[in-house]
Design a protein around this motif. Structure first.
Motif, PDB file in Angstrom:
ATOM      1  N   ALA A 167     -42.840  60.470  58.801  1.00 37.70           N
ATOM      2  CA  ALA A 167     -42.776  59.204  58.902  1.00 37.70           C
ATOM      3  C   ALA A 167     -41.321  58.563  58.965  1.00 37.70           C
ATOM      4  N   ASP A 168     -40.394  59.098  58.517  1.00 34.50           N
ATOM      5  CA  ASP A 168     -38.997  58.658  58.496  1.00 34.50           C
ATOM      6  C   ASP A 168     -38.526  58.880  60.058  1.00 34.50           C
ATOM      7  N   ILE A 169     -38.768  60.231  60.409  1.00 29.79           N
ATOM      8  CA  ILE A 169     -38.124  60.533  61.836  1.00 29.79           C
ATOM      9  C   ILE A 169     -39.162  59.343  63.045  1.00 29.79           C
ATOM     10  N   LEU A 170     -40.423  59.539  62.761  1.00 26.50           N
ATOM     11  CA  LEU A 170     -41.146  58.643  63.725  1.00 26.50           C
ATOM     12  C   LEU A 170     -40.535  57.213  63.653  1.00 26.50           C
ATOM     13  N   HIS A 171     -40.453  56.811  62.481  1.00 32.30           N
ATOM     14  CA  HIS A 171     -39.888  55.030  62.256  1.00 32.30           C
ATOM     15  C   HIS A 171     -38.555  54.963  62.952  1.00 32.30           C
ATOM     16  N   ARG A 172     -37.695  56.075  62.824  1.00 32.80           N
ATOM     17  CA  ARG A 172     -36.210  55.864  63.341  1.00 32.80           C
ATOM     18  C   ARG A 172     -36.531  55.725  65.060  1.00 32.80           C
ATOM     19  N   VAL A 173     -37.323  56.821  65.392  1.00 32.59           N
ATOM     20  CA  VAL A 173     -37.362  56.780  66.768  1.00 32.59           C
ATOM     21  C   VAL A 173     -38.028  55.613  67.359  1.00 32.59           C
ATOM     22  N   VAL A 174     -39.121  54.950  67.046  1.00 32.59           N
ATOM     23  CA  VAL A 174     -39.586  53.742  67.390  1.00 32.59           C
ATOM     24  C   VAL A 174     -38.870  52.648  67.164  1.00 32.59           C
ATOM     25  N   LYS A 177     -29.709  62.741  70.272  1.00 27.43           N
ATOM     26  CA  LYS A 177     -30.992  63.008  71.269  1.00 27.43           C
ATOM     27  C   LYS A 177     -31.764  64.172  70.648  1.00 27.43           C
ATOM     28  N   LYS A 178     -31.043  65.063  69.662  1.00 31.46           N
ATOM     29  CA  LYS A 178     -32.110  65.952  69.137  1.00 31.46           C
ATOM     30  C   LYS A 178     -33.168  65.270  68.148  1.00 31.46           C
ATOM     31  N   VAL A 179     -32.649  64.010  67.485  1.00 27.91           N
ATOM     32  CA  VAL A 179     -33.732  63.343  66.934  1.00 27.91           C
ATOM     33  C   VAL A 179     -34.763  62.642  67.407  1.00 27.91           C
ATOM     34  N   ARG A 180     -34.152  62.192  68.862  1.00 26.10           N
ATOM     35  CA  ARG A 180     -35.341  61.443  69.826  1.00 26.10           C
ATOM     36  C   ARG A 180     -36.162  62.654  70.449  1.00 26.10           C
ATOM     37  N   ALA A 181     -35.787  63.890  70.490  1.00 27.91           N
ATOM     38  CA  ALA A 181     -36.601  64.837  70.845  1.00 27.91           C
ATOM     39  C   ALA A 181     -37.442  65.241  70.012  1.00 27.91           C
ATOM     40  N   LEU A 182     -37.083  65.278  68.606  1.00 33.42           N
ATOM     41  CA  LEU A 182     -37.960  65.759  67.342  1.00 33.42           C
ATOM     42  C   LEU A 182     -39.037  64.691  67.242  1.00 33.42           C
ATOM     43  N   GLY A 183     -38.813  63.410  67.458  1.00 31.07           N
ATOM     44  CA  GLY A 183     -39.647  62.497  67.148  1.00 31.07           C
ATOM     45  C   GLY A 183     -40.844  62.489  68.215  1.00 31.07           C
ATOM     46  N   LEU A 184     -40.570  62.680  69.514  1.00 33.17           N
ATOM     47  CA  LEU A 184     -41.686  63.132  70.597  1.00 33.17           C
ATOM     48  C   LEU A 184     -42.433  64.169  70.218  1.00 33.17           C
ATOM     49  N   ALA A 216     -43.520  60.085  78.755  1.00 33.22           N
ATOM     50  CA  ALA A 216     -43.985  59.950  77.479  1.00 33.22           C
ATOM     51  C   ALA A 216     -43.054  59.612  76.541  1.00 33.22           C
ATOM     52  N   ASN A 217     -43.381  58.664  75.522  1.00 31.94           N
ATOM     53  CA  ASN A 217     -42.682  58.222  74.572  1.00 31.94           C
ATOM     54  C   ASN A 217     -43.477  58.022  73.444  1.00 31.94           C
ATOM     55  N   VAL A 218     -42.550  58.195  72.092  1.00 33.71           N
ATOM     56  CA  VAL A 218     -42.946  58.038  70.936  1.00 33.71           C
ATOM     57  C   VAL A 218     -44.098  56.649  70.487  1.00 33.71           C
ATOM     58  N   TYR A 219     -43.539  55.543  71.087  1.00 30.85           N
ATOM     59  CA  TYR A 219     -44.007  54.294  70.696  1.00 30.85           C
ATOM     60  C   TYR A 219     -45.333  54.261  71.375  1.00 30.85           C
TER      61      TYR A 219
END
Length: 208
Positions: free
Chosen positions: A29-36, A102-109, A181-184
């Motif tokens: 949840a923390d990674i997804l929250h950061r990316v969104v 960038k690594k966090v963004r990729a991990l979130g997706l 394709a994006n997380v949000y």
């Protein structure tokens, strides 16, 4: 991870093996929250500032005598009471330009894709061809597939024109190319629908 591939008429089109490094992660949840949060902040436009008294280029010479002129004792023409003067208590510059690794963004997706695969709201379809691009035809097919109230359909490199035309009048069906394709958007829809081409593109995006 193996998952069934369906046609738009809900008939089977075989199976596909999904890469566990993309679709088999444990969502955090923390990674997804950061990316969104990063994604939504990037959408915000810069709040433009107004020119205040110190920003206006006008003469600093005193307008007249301190006394005896019959008017207010102004010091210069940059005052807000004059036309062309600075704005009193104007808007300040607010630039929303957050950064995220960038690594966090990729991990979130990857985690967003994995979350849909884990809770069973991921559907893989063979292709998006709709006969004559008819909305009525597509609406009947989607009811059989169980797309839910809001479905995000991700195609390959380019969008399928017939599906785009047929789905344009359907509420709750949104279409994106694989590059978009994006997380949000993935998390904001009940169902994620990927074509075979989209799966190949997404896996190549991370493991090209």
């Amino acid at each position: 991870m193996k998952i069934k591939v369906l046609k738009l008429d809900a008939s089977s089109a075989g199976d596909i093996e999904l890469n566990d490094a993309v679709f088999g992660l444990e969502p955090r949840a923390d990674i997804l929250h950061r990316v969104v949060t990063w994604q939504l902040e990037k959408r915000r436009g810069t709040a433009r500032p107004t020119r205040e008294r110190a920003d206006v280029a006008r003469s600093g010479k005193k307008l007249g005598n301190q006394k005896g002129g019959g008017t207010a004792r102004h010091g210069d023409r940059r005052a807000p009471v004059f036309i062309g003067g600075g704005k009193a208590h104007g808007a300040r510059l607010r630039d929303f330009n957050p950064s995220l690794n960038k690594k966090v963004r990729a991990l979130g997706l990857k985690m967003a894709l994995s979350a849909k695969a884990k809770d069973g709201s991921l559907i893989i379809v063979e292709a998006l061809d709709v006969a004559e691009g008819k909305t009525k035809t597509l609406a009947g097919q989607l009811a059989g597939l169980g797309f839910g109230k809001k479905a995000l359909v991700i195609d390959g490199e380019a969008l399928n024109i017939s599906f785009a035309h047929a789905s344009s009048n359907l509420k709750g069906v949104n279409l994106l190319p694989a590059i978009g394709a994006n997380v949000y958007d993935i998390l904001n829809h009940d169902t994620l629908v990927l074509t075979r081409a989209a799966v190949e593109k997404l896996e190549a995006r991370f493991h090209g």
